[in-house]
Design an enzyme around this catalytic site. Structure first.
Site, short mmCIF file in Angstrom:
data_model
loop_
_atom_site.label_atom_id
_atom_site.label_comp_id
_atom_site.label_asym_id
_atom_site.label_seq_id
_atom_site.Cartn_x
_atom_site.Cartn_y
_atom_site.Cartn_z
N THR A 1 4.05 6.49 3.02
CA THR A 1 4.88 7.53 3.65
C THR A 1 6.10 7.83 2.81
O THR A 1 6.63 8.95 2.85
CB THR A 1 5.30 7.09 5.06
OG1 THR A 1 4.14 6.68 5.80
CG2 THR A 1 5.98 8.21 5.82
N TYR B 1 -3.15 -4.36 0.89
CA TYR B 1 -3.47 -3.15 1.66
C TYR B 1 -4.90 -2.71 1.34
O TYR B 1 -5.20 -2.28 0.23
CB TYR B 1 -2.47 -2.06 1.27
CG TYR B 1 -2.41 -0.84 2.17
CD1 TYR B 1 -3.23 -0.69 3.29
CD2 TYR B 1 -1.51 0.18 1.89
CE1 TYR B 1 -3.15 0.42 4.10
CE2 TYR B 1 -1.41 1.31 2.68
CZ TYR B 1 -2.23 1.43 3.78
OH TYR B 1 -2.15 2.55 4.57
N LYS C 1 -3.36 -5.73 5.35
CA LYS C 1 -3.18 -4.48 6.10
C LYS C 1 -4.42 -3.62 5.95
O LYS C 1 -4.86 -3.35 4.83
CB LYS C 1 -1.95 -3.74 5.60
CG LYS C 1 -1.67 -2.43 6.33
CD LYS C 1 -0.45 -1.73 5.76
CE LYS C 1 -0.19 -0.42 6.50
NZ LYS C 1 0.93 0.34 5.91
#
Length: 317
Positions: A56, A143, A168
């Site tokens: 983000t 991730y 994640k």
């Protein structure tokens, strides 16, 4: 092997995990003052951790110098109140460089994003993340998404690597995640952490909770912290009343937001950034190759956020 300090701070968060956008000024350069204000507002609103310069936050668009400056600003604004986790990615050499910059800047941990471009085998992925974990004293969260997809056996090995504390998931394959959780439970460390990392994780929160994953990233917290906080409290209450509010927010806010997000490529970042501007903080536009949302989509986001807040007012009435 889990390093207790960061893992313990993330394990039972007091609020959403905050992934701030990176602020740019009118000339396109990083605006650290506005970025600081964004991070400070998130912490004061109740964020349990700051994940700076991650997806983000447009990690892909930042120079190493900009990255270090932003991570340092986040660490200074946090001043130890909440942990600061920084992104790290690309090939192994660059990922290590970013990791060292994050450590110098005062980060508490790393979110290790997929290697750039290549589709590597499990052996290569394991070596990549092990080398990254060994490069600094920072704890690492791996991730899973895009070109970094792991077998349960590889995640067991990752969980045994000193410095790797969590995993994640941004893929959304629930069958795979259940097998990963089961394999690590049977063969790995007991305190390994899991995170729901789908772009709007609240939408799938109940499904992930069903396999024991309750930690999640919240993009909505960037522009609607009141809605995200209400969801987080209700979700973690694990009561009939709490789950009823969760479902009302999913039906009235999160599902429509995901459907709106799906109307443009890159909207998982640019629509969130537009939402932050909509909320009153001029964080600038996204950098290319991302593009700004259409005006009609921003208008719909405003209306949708107003509707989400109306649902909260009805709940408290």
């Amino acid at each position: 092997m889990t390093s207790a300090p960061l893992a313990a701070r993330l394990n039972v968060p007091s609020g959403p995990l905050f992934f701030p956008v990176t602020a740019y000024g009118p000339d396109g350069s990083v605006d650290l003052d506005v970025f600081r204000a964004h991070v400070r507002a998130g912490i004061e609103a109740g964020a349990a951790a700051v994940f700076a310069c991650c997806g983000t936050g447009e990690f892909h668009a930042l120079t190493p110098e900009e990255f270090r400056a932003c991570v340092a600003a986040a660490a200074e604004e946090s001043a130890g109140r909440v942990p600061v986790v920084a992104g790290a990615g690309y090939g192994t050499a660059l990922a290590v460089r970013y990791a060292k910059l994050a450590e110098e800047a005062g980060a508490d941990g790393l979110l290790a994003m997929p290697p750039y471009l290549v589709v590597a085998g499990q052996e290569g992925l394991l070596a990549h993340y092990a080398e990254l974990a060994a490069a600094t004293s920072l704890d690492v969260i791996v991730y899973q998404r895009d070109n970094a997809v792991f077998t349960p056996e590889t995640v067991v090995e990752l969980a045994r690597v000193e410095g790797i504390i969590g995993f994640k998931d941004g893929l959304g394959d629930m069958d795979l995640m259940q097998r990963i959780v089961s394999a690590v439970r049977a063969e790995g460390p007991e305190d390994f952490l899991y995170f729901n990392g789908l772009p709007t994780a609240e939408l799938t929160g109940l499904a992930y909770r069903g396999i024991g994953i309750t930690l999640y990233s919240s993009a909505a917290f960037c522009f609607a912290p009141d809605i995200a906080l209400a969801f987080h409290r209700a979700f973690n209450a694990r009561t009939a009343e709490g789950d009823a509010l969760v479902n009302r927010l999913i039906d009235g806010f999160y599902r429509p937001f995901v459907e709106l997000r799906a109307e443009g490529r890159g909207y998982a970042v640019s629509l969130v950034k537009a939402g932050v501007r909509m909320a009153g903080l001029d964080v600038g536009e996204v950098r290319t190759p991302l593009h700004e949302p259409a005006d009609e989509h921003i208008k719909r986001l405003v209306e949708l956020t107003e509707h989400g807040r109306a649902l909260l007012r009805e709940e408290s009435a």
